[in-house]
Design a protein around this motif. Structure first.
Motif, short mmCIF file in Angstrom:
data_model
loop_
_atom_site.label_atom_id
_atom_site.label_comp_id
_atom_site.label_asym_id
_atom_site.label_seq_id
_atom_site.Cartn_x
_atom_site.Cartn_y
_atom_site.Cartn_z
N GLY A 417 0.84 -1.19 0.00
CA GLY A 417 0.00 0.00 0.00
C GLY A 417 0.87 1.23 0.00
O GLY A 417 2.08 1.16 -0.29
N SER A 418 0.31 2.38 0.35
CA SER A 418 1.12 3.60 0.35
C SER A 418 2.23 3.53 1.40
O SER A 418 3.28 4.17 1.25
N VAL A 419 2.02 2.73 2.46
CA VAL A 419 3.06 2.59 3.48
C VAL A 419 4.33 1.99 2.89
O VAL A 419 5.44 2.23 3.39
N THR A 420 4.20 1.22 1.80
CA THR A 420 5.38 0.62 1.17
C THR A 420 6.34 1.69 0.67
O THR A 420 7.56 1.50 0.70
N LEU A 466 4.92 -2.74 9.60
CA LEU A 466 4.42 -1.45 9.12
C LEU A 466 3.19 -1.73 8.25
O LEU A 466 3.28 -2.40 7.23
N VAL A 467 2.03 -1.19 8.65
CA VAL A 467 0.76 -1.60 8.07
C VAL A 467 -0.12 -0.40 7.78
O VAL A 467 -0.20 0.53 8.59
N GLY A 468 -0.79 -0.42 6.64
CA GLY A 468 -1.82 0.56 6.37
C GLY A 468 -3.13 0.15 7.01
O GLY A 468 -3.33 -1.02 7.39
N ASP A 469 -4.06 1.09 7.12
CA ASP A 469 -5.33 0.75 7.77
C ASP A 469 -6.16 -0.22 6.95
O ASP A 469 -6.93 -1.01 7.52
N GLY A 470 -6.01 -0.23 5.63
CA GLY A 470 -6.73 -1.21 4.82
C GLY A 470 -6.31 -2.63 5.14
O GLY A 470 -7.15 -3.51 5.36
N ALA A 471 -5.01 -2.88 5.18
CA ALA A 471 -4.51 -4.21 5.51
C ALA A 471 -4.81 -4.58 6.95
O ALA A 471 -5.06 -5.74 7.27
N MET A 472 -4.82 -3.58 7.82
CA MET A 472 -5.11 -3.86 9.23
C MET A 472 -6.56 -4.33 9.38
O MET A 472 -6.85 -5.26 10.16
N GLN A 473 -7.47 -3.73 8.62
CA GLN A 473 -8.85 -4.17 8.66
C GLN A 473 -9.03 -5.52 7.97
O GLN A 473 -9.91 -6.31 8.33
N MET A 474 -8.19 -5.80 6.98
CA MET A 474 -8.31 -7.05 6.23
C MET A 474 -8.00 -8.26 7.11
O MET A 474 -8.77 -9.22 7.15
N ASN A 475 -6.85 -8.25 7.78
CA ASN A 475 -6.52 -9.40 8.64
C ASN A 475 -5.62 -9.05 9.83
O ASN A 475 -5.41 -9.88 10.71
N GLY A 476 -5.09 -7.83 9.85
CA GLY A 476 -4.15 -7.47 10.90
C GLY A 476 -4.76 -7.47 12.29
O GLY A 476 -4.13 -7.91 13.26
N LEU A 477 -6.00 -6.99 12.41
CA LEU A 477 -6.65 -6.97 13.71
C LEU A 477 -6.80 -8.39 14.26
O LEU A 477 -6.56 -8.65 15.45
N PRO A 493 9.91 -10.39 23.76
CA PRO A 493 8.49 -10.39 23.41
C PRO A 493 8.04 -9.22 22.54
O PRO A 493 6.85 -9.10 22.24
N ARG A 494 8.96 -8.36 22.12
CA ARG A 494 8.57 -7.17 21.37
C ARG A 494 8.15 -7.51 19.95
O ARG A 494 8.92 -8.06 19.17
N LEU A 495 6.91 -7.17 19.63
CA LEU A 495 6.39 -7.21 18.26
C LEU A 495 5.57 -5.93 18.11
O LEU A 495 4.49 -5.80 18.69
N VAL A 496 6.10 -4.97 17.39
CA VAL A 496 5.46 -3.67 17.24
C VAL A 496 4.69 -3.62 15.94
O VAL A 496 5.25 -3.87 14.86
N VAL A 497 3.40 -3.32 16.02
CA VAL A 497 2.56 -3.13 14.84
C VAL A 497 2.26 -1.64 14.73
O VAL A 497 1.64 -1.06 15.64
N ALA A 498 2.70 -1.02 13.65
CA ALA A 498 2.46 0.41 13.42
C ALA A 498 1.42 0.56 12.32
O ALA A 498 1.58 0.02 11.22
N VAL A 499 0.35 1.29 12.62
CA VAL A 499 -0.76 1.47 11.68
C VAL A 499 -0.78 2.91 11.18
O VAL A 499 -0.89 3.84 11.97
N TRP A 500 -0.69 3.07 9.86
CA TRP A 500 -0.88 4.39 9.22
C TRP A 500 -2.39 4.53 8.98
O TRP A 500 -2.93 3.98 8.01
N ASN A 501 -3.08 5.22 9.86
CA ASN A 501 -4.53 5.36 9.77
C ASN A 501 -4.87 6.65 9.03
O ASN A 501 -4.85 7.74 9.60
N ASN A 502 -5.17 6.51 7.73
CA ASN A 502 -5.54 7.69 6.94
C ASN A 502 -6.96 7.58 6.39
O ASN A 502 -7.36 8.38 5.54
N ARG A 503 -7.71 6.56 6.84
CA ARG A 503 -9.11 6.37 6.46
C ARG A 503 -9.31 6.28 4.95
O ARG A 503 -10.31 6.70 4.40
N ASP A 504 -8.29 5.70 4.27
CA ASP A 504 -8.33 5.69 2.81
C ASP A 504 -7.51 4.51 2.30
O ASP A 504 -6.46 4.19 2.86
N LEU A 505 -8.00 3.85 1.25
CA LEU A 505 -7.16 2.87 0.55
C LEU A 505 -6.24 3.66 -0.37
O LEU A 505 -6.44 3.79 -1.57
N ASN A 506 -5.19 4.20 0.23
CA ASN A 506 -4.46 5.33 -0.32
C ASN A 506 -3.68 5.00 -1.59
O ASN A 506 -3.61 5.83 -2.50
#
Length: 629
Positions: A417-420, A466-477, A493-506
């Motif tokens: 996605g745009s996060v790429t 590193l995840v966009g909000d579209g992919a997070m809604q698809m299966n990331g959650l 135990p560190r696994l950091v999930v960063a969500v770029w929440n722009n409310r758009d399939l950007n």
């Protein structure tokens, strides 16, 4: 106590060094699940939320461990769900084995006991024609076990093929076969210890180019004045050799997305990513070079490579199918293929043989100095762009702030996605770091499963997805649940999930604007504003929601210092453009004109695009509009 077929399958996997199987249970796996109980969960069964993500976890495990990834699913629906992850493995050349359990064999089976495809597809509940389903994705090897005696050979061939061809393979085992008593074949050789050494999958490949082809390659490289190198994932393990030949040739090195971690970005001649998501110096490197050495990459975008007839090329690849055939007759310069010499062999060994033939002492420094200056210039432009104001947060700034904070042993995964774009351009790989993404299939929803697979491959290292909000809604959650479930299994135990929440399939929105000349189509592109941090917090994970740019750095630190999985939700501006490296003023004007016809965000998009493009022409770092301190 008699040994069942299911017991033998797990025993054979252990003999191959398999430590984890990523899967989702079902009735078609009942015999194997019972065997797992008898075996004390060895190899460990890792329960995903969905068969698709189990396959992607196996791909991530294989990418970051260098070993076989194994996934398991039951019956028709589970098998169908595996396909996306298996295609990801196929296209990125990753060894993965899928074990598929089915319902009991149909009474309408063939004379040898195998299930007739017409019977399976003709009404049996929960079943499909698996051979038709997997015919393409598992074209290198797919088999159904119809008798216990077949198992050593079928399973070993599937694993050997996956390693040797770097591909997915599939073994189907009907549920009633799983419960049969295992009968060893009379030929004792087939029950011997697996080989080649499963700890060294590279041992399956030992081809090296001929001395004559090496000499021809050296002649081309020595004749060039402006040499460029393109490194892909096939250059992994040859870091020292790539550095050495680059320094001898005075070459700049661009990296395909799958080769992002093969060479440190701290080297002054490394220009970063190449392609539509790449950097300006990589674009200039390919535009201006007269010689190209490609190592372990099948980069598909011809428009980002030297024009035909303007450069001579040499390619190194372990897979003979990845190289162009040599022309039979001499061709005019303007018509000859870019790659005049194709060296088939392991990158490390091939470069070791090629380097002594390369002359570097008398080579001038002007080209090398130009490449390094372009890299420094791009770094300034990138930093200025990241610091431009946005509403509320510049997405490029989020990645730029993470870069210096990355742990030295970090494993980074990125979604599609745009996060790429921000991953490709803003994150600098340093020695010891690893990174990957779905490079060829470019499937959404890969980053979180990849990171989970990485954590099982390296439980002592931090992983960042590193995840966009579209992919997070698809299966990331859903896969946050998996991370919470297994957090205590990992030393770090560190696994950091960063969500770029722009409310758009950007990414798709920008394709509509730039490629179709069309405004954003809100019914398809606009996403619900999901409270990602609140959901993560409900699972007992560390979670931070960031709404202001001045809080970005602190949020990253909180997540990276957490004592378990963490999620950081950044509210980013969808109007910030992921400008291609070759964007011209004319293209910007054309895109702007098309959006005046009705894009809901046209004012902000045009303003952000112009601000970002202007940064390329400013003389110094201080000229950027710095709003983030």
């Amino acid at each position: 106590m008699s040994v069942r077929v299911s017991d033998h399958v797990l025993r054979r996997l252990r003999a191959w060094g398999v430590e984890h199987v990523f899967g989702y249970p079902g009735s078609g796996l009942r015999g194997l699940l019972a065997a797992w109980g008898r075996a004390g969960d060895e190899p460990r069964f890792v329960q995903a939320r969905h068969e698709e993500t189990s396959a992607l976890q196996a791909v991530g495990y294989a990418k970051f461990s260098g070993r076989l990834g194994v996934c398991a699913a039951a019956s028709g629906p589970g098998a169908v769900h595996l396909l996306n992850g298996l295609y990801d493995a196929k296209l990125d050349h990753v060894p993965v084995l899928a074990i598929v359990g089915t319902t009991d064999r149909a009474t309408e089976g063939t004379a040898d006991g195998s299930t007739d495809a017409t019977a399976v597809s003709g009404g049996l509940r929960r079943e499909v024609d698996l051979h038709a389903l997997f015919a393409d994705v598992a074209s290198e090897f797919m088999a159904t076990v119809t008798a216990p005696e077949q198992l050593p050979d079928v399973l070993d061939r599937a694993i050997r093929t996956a390693y040797a061809r770097r591909c997915p393979t599939v073994v189907v085992i009907p549920a009633d076969i799983q419960d049969l008593v295992y009968a060893a074949p009379e030929d004792e050789f087939t029950t011997s210890v697996p080989g080649p050494d499963h700890d060294d999958p590279a041992a399956v490949t030992s081809d090296v180019p001929s001395d004559e082809s090496l000499r021809q390659a050296a002649e081309i490289l020595n004749s060039g004045d402006k040499v460029a190198i393109l490194a892909g994932q096939g250059a992994a393990g040859a870091r020292a050799e790539v550095e050495r030949i680059a320094e001898l040739l005075g070459a700049g090195v661009a990296k395909a997305l799958l080769g992002k971690d093969v060479l440190s970005d701290e080297l002054p001649y490394v220009t970063g990513a190449i392609g539509p998501l790449g950097t300006r110096p990589s674009y200039e490197l390919m535009r201006d070079c007269d010689t190209l050495l490609t190592i372990g990459s099948s980069f598909p975008y011809a428009q980002y490579l030297p024009e035909s007839g303007r450069a001579r090329g040499v390619r190194i690849d372990v897979d003979p199918r990845a190289v162009d055939p040599q022309p039979v007759d001499p061709q005019p310069v303007g018509m000859r293929p870019l790659y005049e010499v194709n060296l088939v062999g392991d990158a490390k060994e091939t470069l070791r043989r090629l380097i002594p033939l390369v002359r570097g002492a008398e080579r001038g420094r002007e080209w090398f100095d130009t490449v390094c200056a372009n890299v420094r210039r791009w770094d300034e432009v990138s930093e200025r762009r990241a610091r431009l104001s946005a509403d509320p947060i510049n997405p490029e700034y989020v990645a730029r702030v993470l870069d210096p904070l990355l742990p030295p042993d970090a494993i980074v995964t990125c979604d599609s996605g745009s996060v790429t774009t921000w991953y490709a351009r803003c994150l600098s790989m340093r020695p010891g770091m690893r990174a990957s993404l779905s490079g060829t299939l470019a499937t959404m929803g890969c980053a979180v499963p990849y990171a989970i697979g990485a954590k099982f491959a390296h439980p002592d290292r931090p992983a960042i997805a590193l995840v966009g909000d579209g992919a997070m809604q698809m299966n990331g959650l859903a896969e946050l649940i998996t991370a919470a479930k297994y957090r205590d299994r990992w030393q770090d135990p560190r696994l950091v999930v960063a969500v770029w929440n722009n409310r758009d399939l950007n990414h798709g929105t920008w394709e509509l604007r730039a490629t179709e000349g069309a405004p954003s189509f809100l019914p398809s592109q606009q996403l619900p504003d999901v409270p990602y941090a609140r959901f993560a917090r409900s699972l007992g994970l560390t979670a931070v929601r960031v709404e202001r740019p001045e809080d970005v750095a602190a949020a990253w630190r909180t997540a990276l210092e957490a004592d378990g999985p963490a999620l950081v939700e950044f509210l980013t501006d969808p109007a910030v453009p992921p400008l291609p490296p070759h964007t011209t003023w004319e293209r910007l004007e054309a895109t702007a004109a098309s959006m005046l016809a009705g894009d809901a965000d046209r004012g902000a998009v045009i303003r952000q695009g112009l601000k970002a493009k202007v940064q390329e022409f400013l003389p110094g770092r201080e000229q950027g509009e710095d709003t983030h301190g």
